[in-house]
Design a protein around this motif. Structure first.
Motif, PDB file in Angstrom:
ATOM      1  N   ILE A 103      40.632   5.088 -13.164  1.00  0.00           N
ATOM      2  CA  ILE A 103      41.836   5.120 -12.333  1.00  0.00           C
ATOM      3  C   ILE A 103      41.619   4.343 -11.035  1.00  0.00           C
ATOM      4  CG2 ILE A 103      43.324   6.641 -10.953  1.00  0.00           C
ATOM      5  CD1 ILE A 103      42.832   8.753 -13.220  1.00  0.00           C
ATOM      6  N   ALA A 104      40.469   4.567 -10.386  1.00  0.00           N
ATOM      7  CA  ALA A 104      40.167   3.854  -9.144  1.00  0.00           C
ATOM      8  C   ALA A 104      40.040   2.359  -9.397  1.00  0.00           C
ATOM      9  CB  ALA A 104      38.883   4.408  -8.527  1.00  0.00           C
ATOM     10  N   TYR A 105      39.411   1.996 -10.509  1.00  0.00           N
ATOM     11  CA  TYR A 105      39.247   0.577 -10.859  1.00  0.00           C
ATOM     12  C   TYR A 105      40.603  -0.084 -11.062  1.00  0.00           C
ATOM     13  CZ  TYR A 105      37.808  -3.572 -13.496  1.00  0.00           C
ATOM     14  OH  TYR A 105      37.625  -4.873 -13.920  1.00  0.00           O
ATOM     15  N   ALA A 106      41.464   0.547 -11.851  1.00  0.00           N
ATOM     16  CA  ALA A 106      42.781  -0.020 -12.129  1.00  0.00           C
ATOM     17  C   ALA A 106      43.622  -0.105 -10.856  1.00  0.00           C
ATOM     18  CB  ALA A 106      43.503   0.819 -13.178  1.00  0.00           C
ATOM     19  N   SER A 107      43.501   0.894  -9.978  1.00  0.00           N
ATOM     20  CA  SER A 107      44.261   0.889  -8.727  1.00  0.00           C
ATOM     21  C   SER A 107      43.822  -0.256  -7.824  1.00  0.00           C
ATOM     22  CB  SER A 107      44.071   2.225  -7.997  1.00  0.00           C
ATOM     23  OG  SER A 107      44.550   3.302  -8.766  1.00  0.00           O
ATOM     24  N   TYR A 108      42.521  -0.546  -7.818  1.00  0.00           N
ATOM     25  CA  TYR A 108      41.999  -1.588  -6.925  1.00  0.00           C
ATOM     26  C   TYR A 108      42.199  -2.989  -7.492  1.00  0.00           C
ATOM     27  CZ  TYR A 108      38.839  -4.302  -4.006  1.00  0.00           C
ATOM     28  OH  TYR A 108      38.309  -5.252  -3.167  1.00  0.00           O
ATOM     29  N   PHE A 109      41.813  -3.195  -8.744  1.00  0.00           N
ATOM     30  CA  PHE A 109      41.857  -4.539  -9.324  1.00  0.00           C
ATOM     31  C   PHE A 109      43.226  -4.901  -9.906  1.00  0.00           C
ATOM     32  CE2 PHE A 109      37.231  -3.868  -9.400  1.00  0.00           C
ATOM     33  CZ  PHE A 109      36.817  -5.044  -8.787  1.00  0.00           C
ATOM     34  N   ARG A 110      44.090  -3.905 -10.106  1.00  0.00           N
ATOM     35  CA  ARG A 110      45.440  -4.196 -10.546  1.00  0.00           C
ATOM     36  C   ARG A 110      46.403  -3.790  -9.426  1.00  0.00           C
ATOM     37  NH1 ARG A 110      42.250  -6.041 -13.747  1.00  0.00           N
ATOM     38  NH2 ARG A 110      42.561  -6.219 -16.002  1.00  0.00           N
ATOM     39  N   ASN A 111      46.918  -2.584  -9.526  1.00  0.00           N
ATOM     40  CA  ASN A 111      47.792  -2.052  -8.480  1.00  0.00           C
ATOM     41  C   ASN A 111      47.858  -0.539  -8.636  1.00  0.00           C
ATOM     42  OD1 ASN A 111      49.968  -1.553 -10.490  1.00  0.00           O
ATOM     43  ND2 ASN A 111      50.072  -3.790 -10.505  1.00  0.00           N
ATOM     44  N   ILE A 112      48.453   0.118  -7.645  1.00  0.00           N
ATOM     45  CA  ILE A 112      48.497   1.578  -7.636  1.00  0.00           C
ATOM     46  C   ILE A 112      49.264   2.118  -8.840  1.00  0.00           C
ATOM     47  CG2 ILE A 112      49.166   3.620  -6.320  1.00  0.00           C
ATOM     48  CD1 ILE A 112      46.889   1.958  -5.090  1.00  0.00           C
ATOM     49  N   PHE A 113      50.351   1.445  -9.211  1.00  0.00           N
ATOM     50  CA  PHE A 113      51.137   1.913 -10.361  1.00  0.00           C
ATOM     51  C   PHE A 113      50.270   1.964 -11.607  1.00  0.00           C
ATOM     52  CE2 PHE A 113      53.455   0.974 -14.242  1.00  0.00           C
ATOM     53  CZ  PHE A 113      54.409   1.986 -14.252  1.00  0.00           C
ATOM     54  N   THR A 114      49.475   0.896 -11.848  1.00  0.00           N
ATOM     55  CA  THR A 114      48.631   0.849 -13.049  1.00  0.00           C
ATOM     56  C   THR A 114      47.605   1.972 -13.038  1.00  0.00           C
ATOM     57  OG1 THR A 114      48.905  -1.556 -13.170  1.00  0.00           O
ATOM     58  CG2 THR A 114      47.086  -0.603 -14.410  1.00  0.00           C
ATOM     59  N   GLY A 115      47.009   2.219 -11.871  1.00  0.00           N
ATOM     60  CA  GLY A 115      46.023   3.289 -11.771  1.00  0.00           C
ATOM     61  C   GLY A 115      46.618   4.644 -12.089  1.00  0.00           C
ATOM     62  N   ILE A 116      47.781   4.941 -11.518  1.00  0.00           N
ATOM     63  CA  ILE A 116      48.433   6.227 -11.751  1.00  0.00           C
ATOM     64  C   ILE A 116      48.919   6.325 -13.196  1.00  0.00           C
ATOM     65  CG2 ILE A 116      50.422   7.651 -11.126  1.00  0.00           C
ATOM     66  CD1 ILE A 116      50.114   6.596  -8.277  1.00  0.00           C
ATOM     67  N   PHE A 117      49.455   5.222 -13.718  1.00  0.00           N
ATOM     68  CA  PHE A 117      49.913   5.214 -15.109  1.00  0.00           C
ATOM     69  C   PHE A 117      48.763   5.544 -16.056  1.00  0.00           C
ATOM     70  CE2 PHE A 117      49.996   2.785 -19.083  1.00  0.00           C
ATOM     71  CZ  PHE A 117      51.106   3.346 -19.690  1.00  0.00           C
ATOM     72  N   ILE A 118      47.619   4.897 -15.868  1.00  0.00           N
ATOM     73  CA  ILE A 118      46.472   5.133 -16.748  1.00  0.00           C
ATOM     74  C   ILE A 118      45.982   6.575 -16.616  1.00  0.00           C
ATOM     75  CG2 ILE A 118      44.019   4.572 -17.020  1.00  0.00           C
ATOM     76  CD1 ILE A 118      44.729   1.667 -16.809  1.00  0.00           C
ATOM     77  N   GLY A 119      46.044   7.132 -15.401  1.00  0.00           N
ATOM     78  CA  GLY A 119      45.635   8.517 -15.218  1.00  0.00           C
ATOM     79  C   GLY A 119      46.480   9.473 -16.043  1.00  0.00           C
TER      80      GLY A 119
END
Length: 364
Positions: A103-119
């Motif tokens: 989640i942290a990786y996706a939030s940083y290297f993509r965007n917050i939406f992607t991180g939360i979505f994956i979570g």
């Protein structure tokens, strides 16, 4: 002006990094509580592997499955003495911590939406259902290595010039081979297949690392058991070979549609969204996972661990260009439908010929 822009960029990156780490940290507590709420089950629906707990107290012996010894042997290596309850908590901790890293990786290297979505995607997936109810199995550590494999493939794709990612992938392949050889071999193959398909090219360096890593993992396992004077055994493979095709067929045709539903639960809506976007790669990965699952009794458990790492890889690849507002609405709607499904209908998994329900909701 260039210096000022550089300073602003540095501060912007640091701010995003801190925010991403905070999201990952908070997700540990959220996922723990949410999974308890969604997947709390009576004792008769839980499968507790007390044998692996006992093995964590002993050195290598013939009681270990040769294809999956690192879990729990790593606890013995690091002299971690856990009580039975702490052992259960440790199994779930592995799931929560690797989810937080993703989640942290996706939030940083993509965007917050992607991180939360994956979570939320992880929380609503059968991975969480299984790992919260099948406790003390090699799956906990296998999924950990599988997610790291996906992340380092993504890092390699971001910066192909850095050789360090190839070395890390090599080590991950060895560790995965020690944890659950046959399962991790298939997981790695499916992840790489999807990765190469979506990128429309085969990275020869990664392919070499895959072949060398799997080979090194297998050979080193043999050597480790040989040096300890321990008999090599592969009970899982022997069991799979001892049952005929008719036995497997009769097992899986009972509750066939519900068995397939258990592979996705509410996430079936998002899988159909992938298909409407003509993501042939995920369909082929699905067929591959289904084929392997046919020759196992732990239907939902096996399919989930084979299939979902590759699906996570696809989400990271899709999110490289960012999601449009329309895509965000569709994906968010898919998660809402998945959550609604889990809240209304009784979650279940397939084991052998039977379905096992988790809680007092509407049952089929």
């Amino acid at each position: 002006m260039k210096a000022l822009d550089s300073i602003r960029e540095i501060f912007s990156k640091r701010k995003k990094l801190i925010l991403s780490l905070l999201i990952g940290l908070v997700s540990i507590f959220f996922l723990k509580e949410a999974s308890y709420f969604l997947y709390k089950s009576p004792p008769e629906s839980q499968v507790i592997n007390s044998e692996f707990y006992s093995l964590s107290k002993s050195d290598l012996s013939k009681e270990y499955d040769s294809d999956s010894f690192l879990f729990p042997y790593h606890l013995r290596i690091f002299k971690i003495d856990l009580s039975p309850e702490d052992f259960k908590r440790y199994c779930k901790f592995l799931l929560y911590i690797i989810s937080a890293i993703l989640i942290a990786y996706a939030s940083y290297f993509r965007n917050i939406f992607t991180g939360i979505f994956i979570g939320f995607f992880l929380l609503l997936s059968p991975i969480y259902l299984i790992q919260n109810n099948w406790i003390g199995f090699a799956d906990h550590l296998t999924f950990f290595w599988s997610v790291l494999l996906v992340l380092f493939l993504d890092l390699r794709d971001r910066d192909p010039g850095k050789k360090i990612y190839l070395y890390v992938l090599f080590v991950l392949l060895i560790l995965g081979s020690w944890t659950h050889f046959y399962q991790f071999l298939i997981i790695s193959f499916l992840v790489l297949f999807l990765h190469f398909w979506e990128k429309k090219e085969i990275d020869r360096d990664i392919l070499k690392v895959f072949l060398l890593g799997i080979f090194a993992g297998r050979v080193s396992s043999y050597l480790l058991f040989f040096l300890h004077g321990v008999e090599w055994n592969e009970r899982r493979l022997n069991t799979a070979q001892s049952l005929g095709f008719a036995r497997w067929y009769s097992m899986h045709t009972k509750h066939l549609l519900l068995t397939l539903l258990s592979f996705w639960n509410g996430l079936l809506f998002l899988f159909l969204e992938n298909l409407t976007r003509k993501k042939i790669s995920i369909l082929l990965v699905c067929f591959g996972a289904l084929f392997i699952t046919f020759f196992t009794a732990d239907s939902t458990r096996v399919f989930s661990h084979l299939f979902y790492p590759a699906w996570l890889s696809l989400w990271l690849i899709r999110s490289q260009q960012g999601f449009s507002n329309r895509e965000k609405r569709i994906l968010s709607g898919g998660l809402i439908l998945a959550l609604t499904y889990l809240l209304i209908f009784e979650p279940f998994y397939k084991w052998g010929r039977d379905l096992f329900y988790l809680g007092p909701r509407i049952s089929f």
